[in-house]
Design a protein around this motif. Structure first.
Motif, PDB file in Angstrom:
ATOM      1  N   PRO A 108       0.795  -1.231   0.000  1.00 33.69           N
ATOM      2  CA  PRO A 108       0.000   0.000   0.000  1.00 33.69           C
ATOM      3  C   PRO A 108       0.831   1.287   0.000  1.00 33.69           C
ATOM      4  O   PRO A 108       0.303   2.362  -0.282  1.00 33.69           O
ATOM      5  N   PHE A 109       2.127   1.177   0.287  1.00 32.62           N
ATOM      6  CA  PHE A 109       2.984   2.359   0.390  1.00 32.62           C
ATOM      7  C   PHE A 109       4.023   2.416  -0.734  1.00 32.62           C
ATOM      8  O   PHE A 109       4.937   3.239  -0.695  1.00 32.62           O
ATOM      9  N   GLY A 110       3.865   1.546  -1.731  1.00 34.08           N
ATOM     10  CA  GLY A 110       4.783   1.539  -2.862  1.00 34.08           C
ATOM     11  C   GLY A 110       6.166   1.040  -2.517  1.00 34.08           C
ATOM     12  O   GLY A 110       7.127   1.335  -3.221  1.00 34.08           O
ATOM     13  N   GLY A 111       6.291   0.261  -1.438  1.00 34.33           N
ATOM     14  CA  GLY A 111       7.591  -0.245  -1.015  1.00 34.33           C
ATOM     15  C   GLY A 111       7.978  -1.511  -1.755  1.00 34.33           C
ATOM     16  O   GLY A 111       7.122  -2.332  -2.078  1.00 34.33           O
ATOM     17  N   ARG A 112       9.277  -1.643  -2.034  1.00 31.63           N
ATOM     18  CA  ARG A 112       9.780  -2.866  -2.663  1.00 31.63           C
ATOM     19  C   ARG A 112      11.214  -3.105  -2.209  1.00 31.63           C
ATOM     20  O   ARG A 112      11.991  -2.163  -2.048  1.00 31.63           O
ATOM     21  N   PHE A 113      11.526  -4.368  -1.998  1.00 29.93           N
ATOM     22  CA  PHE A 113      12.887  -4.726  -1.609  1.00 29.93           C
ATOM     23  C   PHE A 113      13.837  -4.462  -2.768  1.00 29.93           C
ATOM     24  O   PHE A 113      13.548  -4.821  -3.909  1.00 29.93           O
ATOM     25  N   ILE A 114      14.973  -3.841  -2.464  1.00 35.70           N
ATOM     26  CA  ILE A 114      16.033  -3.721  -3.464  1.00 35.70           C
ATOM     27  C   ILE A 114      17.285  -4.472  -3.004  1.00 35.70           C
ATOM     28  O   ILE A 114      18.112  -4.839  -3.817  1.00 35.70           O
ATOM     29  N   VAL A 115      17.421  -4.690  -1.699  1.00 32.14           N
ATOM     30  CA  VAL A 115      18.456  -5.554  -1.125  1.00 32.14           C
ATOM     31  C   VAL A 115      17.776  -6.308   0.004  1.00 32.14           C
ATOM     32  O   VAL A 115      17.069  -5.721   0.820  1.00 32.14           O
ATOM     33  N   HIS A 116      17.961  -7.630   0.032  1.00 31.97           N
ATOM     34  CA  HIS A 116      17.315  -8.409   1.088  1.00 31.97           C
ATOM     35  C   HIS A 116      18.251  -9.522   1.545  1.00 31.97           C
ATOM     36  O   HIS A 116      18.188 -10.657   1.059  1.00 31.97           O
ATOM     37  N   GLY A 117      19.139  -9.155   2.448  1.00 36.25           N
ATOM     38  CA  GLY A 117      20.092 -10.136   2.959  1.00 36.25           C
ATOM     39  C   GLY A 117      21.088 -10.492   1.872  1.00 36.25           C
ATOM     40  O   GLY A 117      21.512  -9.655   1.101  1.00 36.25           O
ATOM     41  N   GLY A 118      21.427 -11.731   1.815  1.00 33.71           N
ATOM     42  CA  GLY A 118      22.373 -12.178   0.799  1.00 33.71           C
ATOM     43  C   GLY A 118      23.811 -12.000   1.255  1.00 33.71           C
ATOM     44  O   GLY A 118      24.103 -11.319   2.231  1.00 33.71           O
ATOM     45  N   GLU A 119      24.676 -12.619   0.527  1.00 35.47           N
ATOM     46  CA  GLU A 119      26.110 -12.602   0.822  1.00 35.47           C
ATOM     47  C   GLU A 119      26.693 -11.226   0.552  1.00 35.47           C
ATOM     48  O   GLU A 119      26.432 -10.626  -0.486  1.00 35.47           O
ATOM     49  N   VAL A 120      27.461 -10.701   1.495  1.00 44.70           N
ATOM     50  CA  VAL A 120      28.156  -9.439   1.285  1.00 44.70           C
ATOM     51  C   VAL A 120      29.639  -9.718   1.068  1.00 44.70           C
ATOM     52  O   VAL A 120      30.171 -10.714   1.559  1.00 44.70           O
ATOM     53  N   GLU A 121      30.270  -8.874   0.319  1.00 45.71           N
ATOM     54  CA  GLU A 121      31.714  -8.945   0.125  1.00 45.71           C
ATOM     55  C   GLU A 121      32.310  -7.771   0.890  1.00 45.71           C
ATOM     56  O   GLU A 121      32.153  -6.609   0.497  1.00 45.71           O
ATOM     57  N   VAL A 122      32.969  -8.053   1.984  1.00 43.21           N
ATOM     58  CA  VAL A 122      33.519  -7.016   2.853  1.00 43.21           C
ATOM     59  C   VAL A 122      34.873  -6.569   2.312  1.00 43.21           C
ATOM     60  O   VAL A 122      35.778  -7.386   2.164  1.00 43.21           O
ATOM     61  N   LEU A 123      34.989  -5.282   2.016  1.00 44.24           N
ATOM     62  CA  LEU A 123      36.232  -4.729   1.484  1.00 44.24           C
ATOM     63  C   LEU A 123      37.041  -4.006   2.539  1.00 44.24           C
ATOM     64  O   LEU A 123      38.264  -3.931   2.449  1.00 44.24           O
ATOM     65  N   GLU A 124      36.362  -3.428   3.530  1.00 43.49           N
ATOM     66  CA  GLU A 124      37.048  -2.696   4.591  1.00 43.49           C
ATOM     67  C   GLU A 124      36.362  -3.004   5.911  1.00 43.49           C
ATOM     68  O   GLU A 124      35.140  -3.089   5.984  1.00 43.49           O
TER      69      GLU A 124
END
Length: 106
Positions: free
Chosen positions: A31-47
């Motif tokens: 109802p608020f036009g919200g959508r996931f663009i990132v949802h968990g998943g593996e991160v690659e840590v650079l720093e």
């Protein structure tokens, strides 16, 4: 201006709460036009270090994000997450396109 609800979730306690939360959150966003663009998943840590998961939800603007978070539908499931994880949650505005690094307000 597009806005984002961003969460850094750490120390998540697995359990049936997670299934219930995940099954219900999409209906609270619609109802608020919200959508996931990132949802968990593996991160690659650079720093440095990045414990946990990143979630980012896009909204048409910050008022839509606020209205979603405060909505009765989301408030009914909020404790499922807050009782079972440590999370930092913020709202942040996107930028107008085109955008250059020097366009940041001073």
């Amino acid at each position: 201006m597009t806005a984002y609800a961003v969460a850094h979730m750490r120390q998540v306690t697995p359990g049936p709460w997670m299934v219930e939360y995940l099954e219900k959150i999409d209906a609270t966003l619609a109802p608020f036009g919200g959508r996931f663009i990132v949802h968990g998943g593996e991160v690659e840590v650079l720093e440095n270090d990045w414990p946990g998961h990143l979630i980012a939800i896009e909204f048409p603007d910050r008022q839509h994000a606020r209205d979603w978070y405060r909505s009765p539908a989301y408030q009914r499931i909020l404790e499922l997450r807050t009782d079972n994880s440590e999370s930092d949650v913020i709202f942040v505005d996107g930028v107008e396109h085109p955008h250059k690094a020097t366009d940041v307000p001073g």
